[in-house]
Design a protein around this motif. Structure first.
Motif, PDB file in Angstrom:
ATOM      1  N   VAL A   1      72.668  62.348  32.195  1.00 30.21           N
ATOM      2  CA  VAL A   1      72.671  63.772  32.484  1.00 30.21           C
ATOM      3  C   VAL A   1      72.311  64.480  31.187  1.00 30.21           C
ATOM      4  O   VAL A   1      72.918  64.206  30.142  1.00 30.21           O
ATOM      5  N   VAL A   2      71.314  65.367  31.252  1.00 31.93           N
ATOM      6  CA  VAL A   2      70.905  66.130  30.076  1.00 31.93           C
ATOM      7  C   VAL A   2      70.906  67.611  30.443  1.00 31.93           C
ATOM      8  O   VAL A   2      70.218  68.020  31.383  1.00 31.93           O
ATOM      9  N   ASP A   3      71.694  68.376  29.718  1.00 32.12           N
ATOM     10  CA  ASP A   3      71.704  69.828  29.873  1.00 32.12           C
ATOM     11  C   ASP A   3      70.886  70.410  28.728  1.00 32.12           C
ATOM     12  O   ASP A   3      71.202  70.173  27.553  1.00 32.12           O
ATOM     13  N   ILE A   4      69.831  71.139  29.059  1.00 34.12           N
ATOM     14  CA  ILE A   4      68.944  71.721  28.052  1.00 34.12           C
ATOM     15  C   ILE A   4      69.122  73.233  28.061  1.00 34.12           C
ATOM     16  O   ILE A   4      69.044  73.866  29.123  1.00 34.12           O
ATOM     17  N   TYR A   5      69.342  73.776  26.878  1.00 31.75           N
ATOM     18  CA  TYR A   5      69.506  75.219  26.726  1.00 31.75           C
ATOM     19  C   TYR A   5      68.386  75.753  25.848  1.00 31.75           C
ATOM     20  O   TYR A   5      68.194  75.279  24.730  1.00 31.75           O
ATOM     21  N   LEU A   6      67.668  76.726  26.361  1.00 31.38           N
ATOM     22  CA  LEU A   6      66.652  77.432  25.597  1.00 31.38           C
ATOM     23  C   LEU A   6      67.307  78.720  25.111  1.00 31.38           C
ATOM     24  O   LEU A   6      67.685  79.579  25.913  1.00 31.38           O
ATOM     25  N   THR A   7      67.466  78.843  23.791  1.00 29.85           N
ATOM     26  CA  THR A   7      68.220  79.946  23.221  1.00 29.85           C
ATOM     27  C   THR A   7      67.716  80.274  21.827  1.00 29.85           C
ATOM     28  O   THR A   7      67.127  79.427  21.165  1.00 29.85           O
ATOM     29  N   SER A   8      67.961  81.480  21.390  1.00 32.33           N
ATOM     30  CA  SER A   8      67.579  81.865  20.026  1.00 32.33           C
ATOM     31  C   SER A   8      68.733  81.650  19.049  1.00 32.33           C
ATOM     32  O   SER A   8      68.602  81.921  17.865  1.00 32.33           O
ATOM     33  N   ASP A   9      69.852  81.130  19.522  1.00 29.93           N
ATOM     34  CA  ASP A   9      71.049  80.950  18.700  1.00 29.93           C
ATOM     35  C   ASP A   9      71.183  79.495  18.248  1.00 29.93           C
ATOM     36  O   ASP A   9      72.053  78.756  18.705  1.00 29.93           O
ATOM     37  N   ASN A  10      70.278  79.053  17.345  1.00 33.54           N
ATOM     38  CA  ASN A  10      70.252  77.662  16.904  1.00 33.54           C
ATOM     39  C   ASN A  10      70.429  77.505  15.398  1.00 33.54           C
ATOM     40  O   ASN A  10      70.080  76.468  14.851  1.00 33.54           O
ATOM     41  N   ASP A  11      70.914  78.508  14.734  1.00 34.34           N
ATOM     42  CA  ASP A  11      71.159  78.440  13.289  1.00 34.34           C
ATOM     43  C   ASP A  11      69.933  77.986  12.504  1.00 34.34           C
ATOM     44  O   ASP A  11      70.042  77.203  11.561  1.00 34.34           O
ATOM     45  N   GLY A  12      68.759  78.423  12.928  1.00 35.07           N
ATOM     46  CA  GLY A  12      67.536  78.115  12.192  1.00 35.07           C
ATOM     47  C   GLY A  12      66.892  76.786  12.517  1.00 35.07           C
ATOM     48  O   GLY A  12      65.810  76.483  12.033  1.00 35.07           O
ATOM     49  N   ALA A  13      67.527  75.971  13.348  1.00 35.54           N
ATOM     50  CA  ALA A  13      66.943  74.674  13.722  1.00 35.54           C
ATOM     51  C   ALA A  13      66.012  74.859  14.919  1.00 35.54           C
ATOM     52  O   ALA A  13      66.265  75.687  15.791  1.00 35.54           O
ATOM     53  N   SER A  14      64.947  74.070  14.964  1.00 36.96           N
ATOM     54  CA  SER A  14      64.048  74.138  16.124  1.00 36.96           C
ATOM     55  C   SER A  14      64.709  73.524  17.343  1.00 36.96           C
ATOM     56  O   SER A  14      64.378  73.859  18.480  1.00 36.96           O
ATOM     57  N   GLY A  15      65.684  72.651  17.114  1.00 36.84           N
ATOM     58  CA  GLY A  15      66.431  72.056  18.211  1.00 36.84           C
ATOM     59  C   GLY A  15      67.478  71.096  17.689  1.00 36.84           C
ATOM     60  O   GLY A  15      67.457  70.713  16.517  1.00 36.84           O
ATOM     61  N   TRP A  16      68.399  70.725  18.557  1.00 33.64           N
ATOM     62  CA  TRP A  16      69.388  69.709  18.234  1.00 33.64           C
ATOM     63  C   TRP A  16      69.845  69.033  19.520  1.00 33.64           C
ATOM     64  O   TRP A  16      69.689  69.572  20.608  1.00 33.64           O
ATOM     65  N   ALA A  17      70.370  67.834  19.362  1.00 38.52           N
ATOM     66  CA  ALA A  17      70.874  67.065  20.495  1.00 38.52           C
ATOM     67  C   ALA A  17      72.272  66.565  20.157  1.00 38.52           C
ATOM     68  O   ALA A  17      72.567  66.248  19.001  1.00 38.52           O
ATOM     69  N   MET A  18      73.116  66.490  21.188  1.00 41.57           N
ATOM     70  CA  MET A  18      74.493  66.057  20.998  1.00 41.57           C
ATOM     71  C   MET A  18      74.899  65.146  22.158  1.00 41.57           C
ATOM     72  O   MET A  18      74.559  65.415  23.311  1.00 41.57           O
ATOM     73  N   CYS A  19      75.601  64.099  21.823  1.00 39.57           N
ATOM     74  CA  CYS A  19      76.153  63.198  22.828  1.00 39.57           C
ATOM     75  C   CYS A  19      77.518  63.739  23.246  1.00 39.57           C
ATOM     76  O   CYS A  19      78.399  63.903  22.405  1.00 39.57           O
ATOM     77  N   LEU A  20      77.687  64.034  24.535  1.00 37.79           N
ATOM     78  CA  LEU A  20      78.963  64.529  25.042  1.00 37.79           C
ATOM     79  C   LEU A  20      79.823  63.394  25.583  1.00 37.79           C
ATOM     80  O   LEU A  20      81.041  63.453  25.533  1.00 37.79           O
ATOM     81  N   ASP A  21      79.173  62.383  26.126  1.00 44.36           N
ATOM     82  CA  ASP A  21      79.831  61.236  26.733  1.00 44.36           C
ATOM     83  C   ASP A  21      78.803  60.112  26.740  1.00 44.36           C
ATOM     84  O   ASP A  21      77.657  60.317  26.363  1.00 44.36           O
ATOM     85  N   ASP A  22      79.174  58.937  27.222  1.00 43.00           N
ATOM     86  CA  ASP A  22      78.255  57.792  27.214  1.00 43.00           C
ATOM     87  C   ASP A  22      76.936  58.077  27.912  1.00 43.00           C
ATOM     88  O   ASP A  22      75.903  57.532  27.540  1.00 43.00           O
ATOM     89  N   ASP A  23      76.971  58.917  28.948  1.00 43.58           N
ATOM     90  CA  ASP A  23      75.736  59.180  29.699  1.00 43.58           C
ATOM     91  C   ASP A  23      75.487  60.670  29.911  1.00 43.58           C
ATOM     92  O   ASP A  23      74.736  61.058  30.794  1.00 43.58           O
TER      93      ASP A  23
END
Length: 124
Positions: A31-53
């Motif tokens: 399961v991947v939740d993707i958020y398009l937002t301007s609130d990224n602290d200057g990064a073009s993007g980031w990814a985070m593991c919430l659980d095994d899947d």
């Protein structure tokens, strides 16, 4: 795979590129939740593991469409690295291929850049 994207003018394009990237990377049961937002602290993007899947990606939506598509692919490569345990953060250390990474440079970023180019070329 289940991909969700917040409401955004580019949501359908991001969904298409994410679906292709997940297919190529064989991310079938996640399961991947993707958020398009301007609130990224200057990064073009980031990814985070919430659980095994379950994973979360945030993409800076102030970029142009091709940059957003590329950032989405890049972050999905990081999801793949987490999913396969190639890349692990334990809170204080970074593990790469089973070894605590203490050297300069970040091979996971180099791999993400190479695969980003490979997948994007198949998308356009």
């Amino acid at each position: 795979m289940l991909i969700t994207i917040n409401e955004h003018p580019y949501a359908s394009r991001v969904f298409e590129v994410a679906r292709l990237a997940c297919s190529i990377l064989k991310l079938d049961n996640i399961v991947v939740d993707i958020y398009l937002t301007s609130d990224n602290d200057g990064a073009s993007g980031w990814a985070m593991c919430l659980d095994d899947d379950e994973y979360e990606i945030s993409i800076d939506d102030t970029q142009n469409l091709s940059e957003i598509e590329r950032a989405t692919i890049h972050e999905l490569v990081h999801v793949w690295q987490y999913f396969t345990n190639q890349l692990v953060f334990d809170g204080s250390r970074t593990w790469w291929d089973g070894v605590v990474w203490t050297e300069r440079g970040q091979p996971w970023e180099r791999q993400a850049e190479v695969l980003e180019d490979f997948i994007y070329e198949r998308y356009v």
